[in-house]
Motif scaffolding. Structure first.
Motif, PDB file in Angstrom:
ATOM      1  N   ASN A  46      -3.478 -12.025  -0.614  1.00  0.00           N
ATOM      2  CA  ASN A  46      -4.259 -13.336  -0.584  1.00  0.00           C
ATOM      3  C   ASN A  46      -4.116 -15.124  -0.679  1.00  0.00           C
ATOM      4  O   ASN A  46      -4.302 -15.554  -0.072  1.00  0.00           O
ATOM      5  CB  ASN A  46      -5.320 -12.298   0.486  1.00  0.00           C
ATOM      6  CG  ASN A  46      -5.260 -11.506   0.879  1.00  0.00           C
ATOM      7  OD1 ASN A  46      -4.174 -10.939   2.395  1.00  0.00           O
ATOM      8  ND2 ASN A  46      -6.045  -9.500   0.997  1.00  0.00           N
TER       9      ASN A  46
ATOM     10  N   ILE B  46      -4.908   2.240  -6.750  1.00  0.00           N
ATOM     11  CA  ILE B  46      -5.895   2.034  -5.974  1.00  0.00           C
ATOM     12  C   ILE B  46      -6.183   0.615  -6.819  1.00  0.00           C
ATOM     13  O   ILE B  46      -6.468  -0.944  -6.282  1.00  0.00           O
ATOM     14  CB  ILE B  46      -6.659   2.716  -4.884  1.00  0.00           C
ATOM     15  CG1 ILE B  46      -6.826   1.175  -4.204  1.00  0.00           C
ATOM     16  CG2 ILE B  46      -7.296   2.964  -5.797  1.00  0.00           C
ATOM     17  CD1 ILE B  46      -6.319   1.002  -2.451  1.00  0.00           C
ATOM     18  N   GLU B  47      -6.790   0.756  -8.034  1.00  0.00           N
ATOM     19  CA  GLU B  47      -6.800  -0.628  -8.757  1.00  0.00           C
ATOM     20  C   GLU B  47      -6.319  -1.716  -9.074  1.00  0.00           C
ATOM     21  O   GLU B  47      -6.651  -2.648  -9.124  1.00  0.00           O
ATOM     22  CB  GLU B  47      -7.765  -0.072 -10.375  1.00  0.00           C
ATOM     23  CG  GLU B  47      -7.550   1.369 -10.961  1.00  0.00           C
ATOM     24  CD  GLU B  47      -7.253   2.614 -10.233  1.00  0.00           C
ATOM     25  OE1 GLU B  47      -6.348   3.209 -11.340  1.00  0.00           O
ATOM     26  OE2 GLU B  47      -7.643   2.963  -9.061  1.00  0.00           O
ATOM     27  N   ASP B  48      -5.028  -0.395  -9.176  1.00  0.00           N
ATOM     28  CA  ASP B  48      -4.071  -1.731  -9.485  1.00  0.00           C
ATOM     29  C   ASP B  48      -4.000  -3.026  -8.335  1.00  0.00           C
ATOM     30  O   ASP B  48      -3.240  -3.898  -7.963  1.00  0.00           O
ATOM     31  CB  ASP B  48      -3.092  -1.667 -10.165  1.00  0.00           C
ATOM     32  CG  ASP B  48      -2.840  -0.838 -11.776  1.00  0.00           C
ATOM     33  OD1 ASP B  48      -4.183  -1.031 -12.048  1.00  0.00           O
ATOM     34  OD2 ASP B  48      -2.148  -0.361 -12.018  1.00  0.00           O
TER      35      ASP B  48
ATOM     36  N   LEU C 294       0.819  -0.958   0.259  1.00  0.00           N
ATOM     37  CA  LEU C 294      -0.443   0.370   0.076  1.00  0.00           C
ATOM     38  C   LEU C 294       0.560   1.436   0.198  1.00  0.00           C
ATOM     39  O   LEU C 294       0.594   2.187  -0.656  1.00  0.00           O
ATOM     40  CB  LEU C 294      -1.044   0.255   1.179  1.00  0.00           C
ATOM     41  CG  LEU C 294      -1.534  -0.911   1.406  1.00  0.00           C
ATOM     42  CD1 LEU C 294      -3.132  -1.103   2.176  1.00  0.00           C
ATOM     43  CD2 LEU C 294      -2.871  -0.508   0.247  1.00  0.00           C
TER      44      LEU C 294
ATOM     45  N   VAL D 189      -3.537  -7.504  -4.689  1.00  0.00           N
ATOM     46  CA  VAL D 189      -3.323  -7.596  -3.088  1.00  0.00           C
ATOM     47  C   VAL D 189      -4.214  -9.528  -2.830  1.00  0.00           C
ATOM     48  O   VAL D 189      -4.232  -9.713  -2.162  1.00  0.00           O
ATOM     49  CB  VAL D 189      -4.145  -6.791  -1.925  1.00  0.00           C
ATOM     50  CG1 VAL D 189      -4.972  -7.266  -0.527  1.00  0.00           C
ATOM     51  CG2 VAL D 189      -3.030  -5.770  -1.482  1.00  0.00           C
ATOM     52  N   ASP D 190      -5.747  -9.223  -4.170  1.00  0.00           N
ATOM     53  CA  ASP D 190      -6.058 -10.130  -4.066  1.00  0.00           C
ATOM     54  C   ASP D 190      -5.435 -11.406  -3.854  1.00  0.00           C
ATOM     55  O   ASP D 190      -5.469 -12.657  -3.755  1.00  0.00           O
ATOM     56  CB  ASP D 190      -7.341 -10.158  -5.048  1.00  0.00           C
ATOM     57  CG  ASP D 190      -8.472  -9.170  -4.866  1.00  0.00           C
ATOM     58  OD1 ASP D 190      -8.189  -9.378  -3.383  1.00  0.00           O
ATOM     59  OD2 ASP D 190      -9.296  -8.781  -5.147  1.00  0.00           O
TER      60      ASP D 190
ATOM     61  N   GLN E 256      -5.586  -3.252  -5.641  1.00  0.00           N
ATOM     62  CA  GLN E 256      -6.629  -4.744  -5.631  1.00  0.00           C
ATOM     63  C   GLN E 256      -6.262  -5.678  -6.026  1.00  0.00           C
ATOM     64  O   GLN E 256      -6.739  -6.793  -5.372  1.00  0.00           O
ATOM     65  CB  GLN E 256      -7.932  -3.677  -5.356  1.00  0.00           C
ATOM     66  CG  GLN E 256      -9.685  -4.908  -5.351  1.00  0.00           C
ATOM     67  CD  GLN E 256      -9.527  -4.813  -3.923  1.00  0.00           C
ATOM     68  OE1 GLN E 256      -9.360  -3.805  -3.451  1.00  0.00           O
ATOM     69  NE2 GLN E 256     -10.029  -5.975  -3.018  1.00  0.00           N
ATOM     70  N   LEU E 257      -6.458  -5.735  -7.520  1.00  0.00           N
ATOM     71  CA  LEU E 257      -5.782  -7.259  -8.426  1.00  0.00           C
ATOM     72  C   LEU E 257      -4.756  -8.009  -7.517  1.00  0.00           C
ATOM     73  O   LEU E 257      -4.619  -9.114  -7.276  1.00  0.00           O
ATOM     74  CB  LEU E 257      -6.196  -6.824  -9.151  1.00  0.00           C
ATOM     75  CG  LEU E 257      -7.033  -6.331 -10.068  1.00  0.00           C
ATOM     76  CD1 LEU E 257      -6.988  -6.230 -11.839  1.00  0.00           C
ATOM     77  CD2 LEU E 257      -9.140  -7.288  -9.506  1.00  0.00           C
TER      78      LEU E 257
END
Length: 375
Positions: A117, A106-108, A100, A113-114, A110-111
């Motif tokens: 995880n 942020i849109e990049d 972060l 970070v998924d 998000q993918l």
């Protein structure tokens, strides 16, 4: 042009030292962990998986291989798996925290970070699955060892009892013979009945050991046994014990109830349960009561011997037929074990139930009719 994945991978690599320092400072490590020097190496290995995942070169087999390697270390170290899960999830949160800070849109993120995880979820799944498998195998091995040790103890019991008890049998037989001779020659001599009764009790206890070692079966002959007659003989024999303990005994026995088996063995079962019942009711105030109920249907004979002694705890009831289990200070722990063995050898079942009012031993045996006897 450098992609978001490549930028994040490079950013995390740049801050690897800071990441590891923070992770080491806050992780849980047991001082007696035999693999304590491998923990940081494993953390770096997981970090490399994260980089490969971001760069699109990660193979699922790599996650599983590393996870199972770490799980094996955790199992061998015998450390709480909770520490491993905490440290792994703490590492995950740090990776995401640094991601972060990378400055990516942020849109990049998000993918990405998924993907991170998902990697950590897979890693934990494989590690915990392998750890559980290894621990279950360890428990199974220990149970096998305990079971084998248990069998060895029974074998030793058989060897000891068959040799030790036979040493007593000959002199005991001689003593009992001379007591009978004294009773014949001196019918009014005091205490002979008591001596005879105690010798019969000793013979009964010896029979328990002999049956546990399976040395007597061939010496006996099977036959039809009417339980009314057998139980009346036992009650008459134990009459001095009932009087001494001030026990009231009542019975209701179906005169047609009969079984096919070894009389001496079944006699041993009923005597053992009745003697235990006498000992139990001694622990309470009067009235002290023992009940014998025998009934028969078309298939089975049911014998229930109950007493109003103290309630047996649930955990004790569950273990009461196990060999060597006893609550008596001088008990051997083989009496009820032998009873269960004898009943099962006669194709029957024995159970125990206990409440505040009654403790009951229920025995079920196949009913044998005259026209159903073996030819």
């Amino acid at each position: 042009m450098e992609s978001s994945r490549e930028k994040l991978s490079a950013f995390l690599e740049k801050h690897l030292h800071d990441f590891l320092t923070h992770w080491r400072r806050h992780m849980y490590i047991s001082e007696d962990d035999k693999y304590i020097n491998h923990i940081e190496q494993n953390g770096i290995a997981v970090f490399q998986l994260v980089k490969e995942a971001l760069e699109g070169s990660l193979q699922p087999s790599e996650i599983q291989a590393l996870a199972e390697k770490v799980a094996k270390q955790r199992a061998e170290a015998n450390i709480n798996m909770g520490e491993f899960v905490y440290n792994t999830n703490f590492g995950r949160s740090l990776v995401i925290r640094y991601a972060l800070k990378s400055g990516l849109p942020i849109e990049d993120l998000q993918l990405l970070v998924d993907d991170i995880n998902y990697l950590f979820d897979q890693f934990l799944f494989y590690a915990i699955t392998k750890y559980t498998e290894l621990k279950n195998a360890e428990i199974q091995e220990k149970n096998l060892f305990i079971s084998q040790s248990h069998k060895d103890r029974l074998t030793l019991l058989g060897q000891m009892s068959s040799s030790f008890v036979h040493e007593f049998r000959n002199p005991l037989t001689a003593i009992m013979g001379f007591v009978q001779l004294l009773k014949f020659e001196h019918p009014n001599l005091k205490y002979l009945d008591i001596i005879d009764h105690e010798l019969q009790q000793l013979k009964f206890r010896i029979s328990q050991f002999l049956h546990a070692s399976r040395k007597e079966t061939k010496e006996q002959q099977k036959g039809v046994i009417f339980l009314e007659q057998l139980l009346e003989e036992i009650i008459a024999f134990l009459y001095p014990s009932f009087v001494e303990a001030d026990v009231e005994i009542s019975s209701s026995i179906d005169p047609e109830a009969s079984v096919y088996g070894f009389k001496d063995q079944l006699k041993q079962v009923f005597m053992n349960i009745l003697l235990n019942s006498i000992e139990a009711v001694k622990e309470k105030d009067k009235p002290r009561q023992i009940y014998i109920r025998v009934s028969a249907n078309q298939e089975h004979v049911h014998v229930v011997i109950s007493n109003n002694g103290p309630m047996i705890p649930k955990e004790t009831v569950q273990a009461i037929f196990e060999p060597f289990f006893t609550t008596k200070k001088l008990g051997t722990g083989i009496g009820l074990y032998v009873c269960k063995k004898i009943i099962e050898d006669h194709d029957g079942q024995i159970t125990c139930t206990s409440s505040e009012q009654l403790t009951s031993f229920a025995i079920s045996l196949p009913l044998k009719k005259e026209n159903s006897l073996p030819v």
